[in-house]
Design an enzyme around this catalytic site. Structure first.
Site, short mmCIF file in Angstrom:
data_model
loop_
_atom_site.label_atom_id
_atom_site.label_comp_id
_atom_site.label_asym_id
_atom_site.label_seq_id
_atom_site.Cartn_x
_atom_site.Cartn_y
_atom_site.Cartn_z
CB THR A 3 40.61 -20.14 67.97
OG1 THR A 3 41.13 -20.81 69.11
CG2 THR A 3 40.14 -21.13 66.92
CE1 TYR A 4 45.61 -23.90 70.79
CE2 TYR A 4 44.71 -21.79 71.46
CZ TYR A 4 45.06 -23.09 71.76
OH TYR A 4 44.84 -23.58 73.02
CB SER B 112 42.17 -24.67 70.48
OG SER B 112 41.63 -25.82 71.09
N GLY C 140 36.47 -24.24 74.35
CA GLY C 140 36.53 -23.06 75.20
C GLY C 140 35.48 -22.04 74.83
CB ALA C 141 35.53 -18.33 74.94
CE LYS D 274 36.68 -20.97 51.20
NZ LYS D 274 35.85 -19.87 50.70
#
Length: 127
Positions: free
Chosen positions: A57-58, A25, A73-74, A9
């Site tokens: 996401t990645y 991402s 992105g989104a 984390k």
């Protein structure tokens, strides 16, 4: 039985950029990835402390030492530059492994430098 446990984390990371026009991402400073055992292309959950948004996401590795935390992105619609986020990776493990598992937790400062490393999160801790 297998359980999904927190593996790593990044706590209170500061978003440095939100780039809507990039393939989705999150870009994260490679030094931070190494500190908590996260890998390129790994699925992560992001929690925005400012607005409560949660997304998955990645990872795309970012320049070492840059402190970059960029939602692409989104996902860029769910954050703003300066927002505080928590980035969490998970790992599947057996009950036996889970009993002794110690996640890697990095508490970050406002410049995304590591202030403190925790092997576990003490109950009722205010960071």
């Amino acid at each position: 039985m297998y359980r999904t446990m927190m593996a790593g984390k990044l706590h209170r990371a500061t978003v440095t950029e939100a780039n809507l026009n990039y393939v989705g991402s999150i870009t994260i400073d490679e030094d931070l990835l190494d500190a908590v055992g996260m890998l390129a292309n790994e699925k992560v959950q992001i929690v925005n402390n400012n607005n409560g948004a949660r997304l998955e996401t990645y990872i795309i590795p970012g320049k070492r030492g840059s402190g970059v935390i960029c939602l692409n992105g989104a996902a860029a619609r769910l954050v703003q530059e300066g927002d505080k986020v928590i980035i969490i990776s998970y790992q599947m493990m057996s009950d036996q492994e889970a009993k002794s598992h110690q996640p890697k937790v990095a508490v970050l400062d406002d410049q995304n430098k590591i202030e403190q490393m925790l092997g576990q999160e003490p109950a009722h801790t205010i960071l």
